[in-house]
Write an enzyme that holds these catalytic residues in place. Structure first.
Site, PDB file in Angstrom:
ATOM      1  N   LYS A   1       0.647  -1.202   0.104  1.00 23.06           N
ATOM      2  CA  LYS A   1      -0.506  -0.010  -0.036  1.00 23.06           C
ATOM      3  C   LYS A   1       1.025   1.535  -0.098  1.00 23.06           C
ATOM      4  CE  LYS A   1      -4.675   0.879   0.227  1.00 23.06           C
ATOM      5  NZ  LYS A   1      -5.558   0.007   0.033  1.00 23.06           N
ATOM      6  N   ASP A  40      -7.080   4.382  -4.078  1.00 22.99           N
ATOM      7  CA  ASP A  40      -7.966   4.273  -3.106  1.00 22.99           C
ATOM      8  C   ASP A  40      -8.358   5.430  -2.760  1.00 22.99           C
ATOM      9  OD1 ASP A  40      -8.087   1.637  -0.557  1.00 22.99           O
ATOM     10  OD2 ASP A  40      -7.011   4.060   0.658  1.00 22.99           O
TER      11      ASP A  40
HETATM   12  P1  NAD Z   1     -13.145   7.631  -2.530  1.00 20.58           P
HETATM   13  O1  NAD Z   1     -12.024   8.558  -2.405  1.00 20.58           O
HETATM   14  O2  NAD Z   1     -14.011   7.544  -3.411  1.00 20.58           O
HETATM   15  O3  NAD Z   1     -14.600   7.997  -1.062  1.00 20.58           O
HETATM   16  C1  NAD Z   1     -14.430   8.334  -0.123  1.00 20.58           C
HETATM   17  C2  NAD Z   1     -15.711   9.003   0.531  1.00 20.58           C
HETATM   18  O4  NAD Z   1     -15.315   8.884   2.277  1.00 20.58           O
HETATM   19  C3  NAD Z   1     -16.255   9.730  -0.115  1.00 20.58           C
HETATM   20  O5  NAD Z   1     -17.337  10.294   0.462  1.00 20.58           O
HETATM   21  C4  NAD Z   1     -15.913  10.984   1.233  1.00 20.58           C
HETATM   22  O6  NAD Z   1     -16.628  11.995   0.923  1.00 20.58           O
HETATM   23  C5  NAD Z   1     -15.787  10.132   2.356  1.00 20.58           C
HETATM   24  N1  NAD Z   1     -15.360  10.258   3.590  1.00 20.58           N
HETATM   25  C6  NAD Z   1     -14.429  11.282   4.108  1.00 20.58           C
HETATM   26  N2  NAD Z   1     -13.840  11.680   5.239  1.00 20.58           N
HETATM   27  C7  NAD Z   1     -15.001  11.187   6.417  1.00 20.58           C
HETATM   28  C8  NAD Z   1     -15.639  11.525   6.690  1.00 20.58           C
HETATM   29  N3  NAD Z   1     -14.717  12.322   7.829  1.00 20.58           N
HETATM   30  N4  NAD Z   1     -17.238  11.516   7.589  1.00 20.58           N
HETATM   31  C9  NAD Z   1     -17.750  10.476   6.345  1.00 20.58           C
HETATM   32  N5  NAD Z   1     -17.410  10.586   5.951  1.00 20.58           N
HETATM   33  C10 NAD Z   1     -16.648  10.609   5.026  1.00 20.58           C
HETATM   34  O7  NAD Z   1     -12.433   6.368  -1.582  1.00 20.58           O
HETATM   35  P2  NAD Z   1     -12.840   4.731  -1.495  1.00 20.58           P
HETATM   36  O8  NAD Z   1     -12.286   4.404  -2.413  1.00 20.58           O
HETATM   37  O9  NAD Z   1     -14.363   4.578  -1.511  1.00 20.58           O
HETATM   38  O10 NAD Z   1     -12.863   4.160  -0.556  1.00 20.58           O
HETATM   39  C11 NAD Z   1     -13.375   3.861   0.810  1.00 20.58           C
HETATM   40  C12 NAD Z   1     -12.960   2.910   1.610  1.00 20.58           C
HETATM   41  O11 NAD Z   1     -12.858   1.671   1.274  1.00 20.58           O
HETATM   42  C13 NAD Z   1     -11.454   2.862   1.916  1.00 20.58           C
HETATM   43  O12 NAD Z   1     -11.349   2.342   3.633  1.00 20.58           O
HETATM   44  C14 NAD Z   1     -10.884   2.134   1.060  1.00 20.58           C
HETATM   45  O13 NAD Z   1      -9.287   1.877   1.684  1.00 20.58           O
HETATM   46  C15 NAD Z   1     -12.260   1.013   0.735  1.00 20.58           C
HETATM   47  N6  NAD Z   1     -11.592   0.075  -0.066  1.00 20.58           N
HETATM   48  C16 NAD Z   1     -11.595   1.233  -1.467  1.00 20.58           C
HETATM   49  C17 NAD Z   1     -11.409   0.202  -2.867  1.00 20.58           C
HETATM   50  C18 NAD Z   1     -11.246   1.292  -4.302  1.00 20.58           C
HETATM   51  O14 NAD Z   1     -11.218  -0.553  -5.220  1.00 20.58           O
HETATM   52  N7  NAD Z   1     -11.369   1.882  -4.471  1.00 20.58           N
HETATM   53  C19 NAD Z   1     -11.324  -1.376  -2.405  1.00 20.58           C
HETATM   54  C20 NAD Z   1     -10.809  -1.787  -1.432  1.00 20.58           C
HETATM   55  C21 NAD Z   1     -11.445  -0.396  -0.007  1.00 20.58           C
END
Ligand code: NAD
Length: 450
Positions: free
Chosen positions: A109, A149
């Site tokens: 990561k 991510d």
């Molecule tokens: P993203 O940047 O697309 O979305 C993140 C979301 O979290 C946004 O809606 C943002 O406004 C919100 N957020 C940020 N601060 C916040 C707060 N204080 N309170 C509530 N919401 C808040 O990111 P993503 O890719 O959707 O990732 C989200 C989670 O999923 C992370 O933990 C990431 O590691 C995990 N994840 C993502 C993927 C992927 O393929 N993108 C895969 C596995 C796990």
């Protein structure tokens, strides 16, 4: 949202989770010693010339936890709270995810500590490119493959790809398209990668519903985070007739007892993105910054509440899909749901886990539930290596085979469900056991040389 890194060390949670599973299954002590450490940790400090001509220094990380099953694999996060412990935790979770789903990847990561909302589009490009340059041969298509991510997306992957290719000898470039996954389709991305993580979450929820004779039609759920994972999960829950009764993102916490339509909410946010694109074309970056992050706030029918009220929303399912450390000693007591389906990485800390277990709230743990992203990243990597383009229907059906499977060929979900029964443990511990068993076997077969 997540506590500051000084207050909360998420890697300590990983150590507790790992040790609990290692004890339960009697993991070989040598293998345990190996897996309890990361293989390599790279920290780069690099300069970027900002729009005003000043040079600003940035700090970026790439932690490679383990590569015994295949090349290192894992996303890049751009966020002000990124620190070495968070990246270590996220890297090790990647190792377990690939092992659970029998994907030939290891775990890594990376990230940069800054707030992308505070920089211009041009500055974001320069930061992404300089970071890639600073990493040099730390990444590579057969060695370590980044992906999106939090706050990184297909556009950023395209910049990283382009920078990496320019650093290779001319005749090597065409062979390196698989140095990142989550790319735009035209730049070698896979159909279905955008929805992959949310799709995997929903496949897990569907199987849980079948196992528990629970009807998703008319059920209620709420989502924390409405970015890639949260919005796709919500969009794909809609055809099941499930109702989204609360949603939170960086713009606030909201309830909507009559239900909010995920497609309309996504359209509402797409409109904000288009407005910002127009401002960008007009070179009015200051106005973009003044608008703040794109989000659900302002959507008709959403009522703003405090975070405690949001987390206590009465619903059947809670999907955390934002950052770590949300379900804790304090908040786990207030959850009012039957199932937590972890879209985010690390939303529940070990104290929170114990409370959910004692309250008989089911948990589909992150390293299983959100592994759709790495599974389809693997498909993208394969397509690039073979110069193929798969149909979206093929991508999602292969994803379902990997993440759920069936009795003849169990996938991640069924393996974890069986391990939970075999060891009489919670599903997170069971997921670790599945991963550790596989890694232990490989280490024993291959040995350690010299
Ligand atoms: P993203 O940047 O697309 O979305 C993140 C979301 O979290 C946004 O809606 C943002 O406004 C919100 N957020 C940020 N601060 C916040 C707060 N204080 N309170 C509530 N919401 C808040 O990111 P993503 O890719 O959707 O990732 C989200 C989670 O999923 C992370 O933990 C990431 O590691 C995990 N994840 C993502 C993927 C992927 O393929 N993108 C895969 C596995 C796990």
């Amino acid at each position: 949202m997540a506590s500051s890194p000084k207050e909360y060390n998420v890697y300590k949670s990983v150590e507790r989770q790992f040790n609990k599973a290692a004890e339960k299954m009697g993991l070989d002590p040598d293998v345990r010693a190996i897996l309890s450490k990361t293989n390599t940790e790279t920290v780069v400090n690099f300069p970027v010339e900002m729009d005003n001509g000043e040079v600003r220094m940035f700090t970026g990380y790439r932690v490679q936890h383990n590569n015994v099953l295949g090349p290192y694999k894992g996303g890049l996060r751009f966020h002000p709270e990124v620190d070495i412990n968070e990246v270590r935790a996220l890297a090790s979770w990647m190792t377990w995810k690939s092992a659970i789903n029998e994907i030939p990847f290891g775990g890594a990561k990376g990230g940069i500590t800054f707030d992308p909302a505070e920089v211009s589009f041009r500055e974001l490009e320069h930061i992404s490119r300089r970071f890639t340059y600073a990493l040099g041969n730390v990444i590579g298509p057969e060695y370590d493959i980044p992906a999106p991510d939090v706050n990184t997306n297909a556009q950023i992957m395209a910049w990283i790809l382009d920078t990496y290719l320019l650093m290779q000898p001319t005749h090597e470039r065409a062979r390196c398209m698989h140095v990142v996954t989550g790319k735009p389709i035209e730049s070698g991305g896979s159909l279905g990668r955008d929805r992959a993580t949310g799709q995997g979450v929903v496949y897990c929820i569907e199987q849980w519903a079948t196992d528990n004779k629970f009807d998703l039609k008319g059920s209620t759920y709420f989502v924390q985070g409405f970015g890639n994972v949260g919005s796709w999960t919500a969009k794909l829950m809609k055809p099941h007739g499930a109702k989204m009764v609360a949603v939170a993102d960086a713009t606030g916490n909201f309830v909507c007892p009559d239900g909010a339509d995920p497609d309309e909410l996504i359209a509402y946010m797409d409109k904000q993105a288009r407005e910002r694109d127009e401002l960008r074309k007009a070179r009015q970056e200051d106005k973009i910054r003044a608008l703040g992050p794109i989000g659900v706030k302002g959507y008709p029918g959403l009522k703003e509440v405090d975070k405690a009220t949001f987390l206590a929303t009465k619903a059947d399912i809670f999907v955390p899909a934002a950052l770590e450390n949300q379900i804790t000693n304090e908040t786990a007591k207030t959850l009012n749901v039957r199932l937590v389906a972890e879209g985010a990485n690390g939303p529940t800390d070990p104290d929170g886990d114990e409370i959910l277990w004692s309250r008989k709230i089911d948990v589909i743990p992150d390293i299983l539930c959100n592994s759709g992203g790495v599974i389809v990243s693997y498909f993208e990597w394969l397509q690039n290596k073979r110069s193929e383009y798969w149909k979206v229907s093929d991508v999602v059906s292969k994803l379902k085979e990997k993440i759920v499977g069936d009795e003849q060929q169990p996938g991640g979900y069924l393996r974890v469900r069986d391990a939970a029964k075999e060891f009489n443990v919670d599903w997170r511990t069971a997921a670790y056991v599945v991963a550790l068993r596989r890694l232990e076997k490989v280490y024993k077969e291959r040995g350690i040389w010299p």
